[in-house]
Design a protein around this motif. Sequence first.
Motif, short mmCIF file in Angstrom:
data_model
loop_
_atom_site.label_atom_id
_atom_site.label_comp_id
_atom_site.label_asym_id
_atom_site.label_seq_id
_atom_site.Cartn_x
_atom_site.Cartn_y
_atom_site.Cartn_z
N SER A 108 29.19 40.21 31.04
CA SER A 108 29.67 39.79 32.35
C SER A 108 29.01 38.47 32.73
O SER A 108 27.86 38.20 32.35
CB SER A 108 29.38 40.85 33.42
OG SER A 108 27.98 40.98 33.63
N THR A 110 28.61 36.38 36.34
CA THR A 110 28.85 36.32 37.78
C THR A 110 28.19 35.08 38.36
O THR A 110 27.18 34.59 37.83
CB THR A 110 28.28 37.57 38.48
OG1 THR A 110 26.88 37.67 38.21
CG2 THR A 110 28.97 38.83 37.99
N GLU A 112 26.67 33.43 41.93
CA GLU A 112 26.23 33.73 43.29
C GLU A 112 27.07 32.97 44.31
O GLU A 112 27.43 31.81 44.10
CB GLU A 112 24.76 33.35 43.46
CG GLU A 112 23.80 34.23 42.67
CD GLU A 112 22.34 33.86 42.89
OE1 GLU A 112 22.08 33.09 43.84
OE2 GLU A 112 21.48 34.33 42.12
N THR A 114 30.12 33.60 45.14
CA THR A 114 31.55 33.63 44.82
C THR A 114 31.94 35.05 44.40
O THR A 114 31.08 35.93 44.24
CB THR A 114 31.90 32.68 43.65
OG1 THR A 114 31.45 33.25 42.42
CG2 THR A 114 31.24 31.31 43.85
N ASN A 115 33.23 35.25 44.21
CA ASN A 115 33.70 36.55 43.70
C ASN A 115 33.99 36.48 42.19
O ASN A 115 34.65 37.35 41.64
CB ASN A 115 34.95 37.01 44.45
CG ASN A 115 36.12 36.03 44.30
OD1 ASN A 115 35.99 35.00 43.65
ND2 ASN A 115 37.25 36.36 44.91
N ILE A 116 33.47 35.47 41.53
CA ILE A 116 33.69 35.31 40.09
C ILE A 116 32.87 36.34 39.32
O ILE A 116 31.65 36.42 39.45
CB ILE A 116 33.33 33.88 39.63
CG1 ILE A 116 34.29 32.86 40.26
CG2 ILE A 116 33.35 33.78 38.11
CD1 ILE A 116 33.95 31.41 39.95
N ASP A 117 33.55 37.13 38.53
CA ASP A 117 32.92 38.15 37.69
C ASP A 117 33.77 38.26 36.42
O ASP A 117 34.80 38.92 36.41
CB ASP A 117 32.85 39.49 38.41
CG ASP A 117 32.07 40.54 37.64
OD1 ASP A 117 31.70 40.28 36.47
OD2 ASP A 117 31.83 41.63 38.19
N GLU A 221 39.29 30.55 33.08
CA GLU A 221 38.03 30.96 33.69
C GLU A 221 37.09 29.77 33.89
O GLU A 221 36.36 29.69 34.88
CB GLU A 221 37.38 32.05 32.83
CG GLU A 221 38.17 33.35 32.87
CD GLU A 221 37.74 34.35 31.81
OE1 GLU A 221 38.04 35.55 31.97
OE2 GLU A 221 37.11 33.95 30.80
N GLN A 224 37.85 28.07 37.08
CA GLN A 224 37.25 28.76 38.22
C GLN A 224 35.79 28.35 38.41
O GLN A 224 35.33 28.09 39.52
CB GLN A 224 37.32 30.27 38.04
CG GLN A 224 38.70 30.87 37.99
CD GLN A 224 38.64 32.37 37.77
OE1 GLN A 224 37.89 33.10 38.44
NE2 GLN A 224 39.42 32.86 36.82
N ALA A 228 33.79 26.28 41.40
CA ALA A 228 32.59 26.82 42.06
C ALA A 228 31.43 25.82 42.00
O ALA A 228 30.68 25.67 42.97
CB ALA A 228 32.20 28.14 41.41
N HIS A 233 27.94 26.08 43.94
CA HIS A 233 27.54 27.41 43.45
C HIS A 233 27.22 27.31 41.95
O HIS A 233 28.13 27.33 41.12
CB HIS A 233 28.66 28.43 43.69
CG HIS A 233 29.08 28.56 45.12
ND1 HIS A 233 28.25 29.04 46.10
CD2 HIS A 233 30.25 28.23 45.73
CE1 HIS A 233 28.89 29.05 47.26
NE2 HIS A 233 30.10 28.55 47.06
#
Length: 341
Positions: A108, A110, A112, A114-117, A221, A224, A228, A233
Amino acid sequence: MKKILQASLSAVLVLSLVGCGSTKDEAIYQDSIDAYVNEIDMDYAYDFTKTLSTDTSLHDNSLGFRTSGSDAEHRTANYLAKEMKAIGLKNVEKIPVNVDKWQYNDASLTIEGTNIDLMSVSYMVNGTDENGITAQIVDCGTGFAKDYEGKDVEGKIALVGVDQFNESWIGGYIYEAYEHGAKALVTYDLDGYGRFSDDDHQIQDVCAEDIMPTTIITMSEYKQIKKALKQGHDMVTLKVDSVMEEGNGTSYDVVGYIPGKSHDQQIIFAGHYDMYFTGFQDDCSAIGTIMSMAKTMIDSGYVPENDIVVVAHGAEEWGATGTEFDWTRGAYELINNVHPE
């Protein structure tokens, strides 16, 4: 796909029977050819290939990986041995061979704030511990030395666009990031083998030493993450459940026989059963083809002049670290250290 399999099943048998393919030889073996063709079962060929590819009990993770010395490879070897016996192959063996083990389970990424996972995909190296790596991620362009100029990646995560067809194999990118002090490498595909869309993962064998966690994400991805980063971020947590054990793995080459009238020579039908991303084409369809050829020969009552050996070997997609010949490990061990004859 079924038409392709049927053509393969028919063509290879004719070559096996008639040798150089003269009219005289073809006439001699016509009855055997007709009997064989009448027994071809395309549903078996397709269904077996599909099961080998998509049955999740034969995978290590949700992306459909089955890799060198992994739990899924061991389960699949058992499945293949059982099926070889079921279709009537003789002297079925599940032969252990030494490999470098690699098993990728999950990952994974992720960011911080953001909702990126994302589920980034590991290369054939060890991953992180269960806590992962929390650090800044730094966009390092195309990953060459000039792209690192003026950028501090010491103890951080390098983000790099790779082109393994036109520029460098993944090992080059790994070593460059390592030289600049990166703690991990996250890549995305700019171009390369079989690229289809921005939603593809384009993983290739590393051909490099195990020196840092390395994963790949899709171009979509990456976009994205790029957005960010522009918003400030840049603190990420990368967790990779990937285990590489050099010299401490066991793969299995599964072998079965159709005994011939003579045992002086052997005709070998072979393919590998390890895979990435469910691997219907690479190489489950080959295993489905050779198993179907063997089943059809047995069902038609054909007795070959020489032994026919059906071999499903593991550790082809990867089986050895630090070498460009990682793809030969399963077959190499079988013919050099187990059955040199």
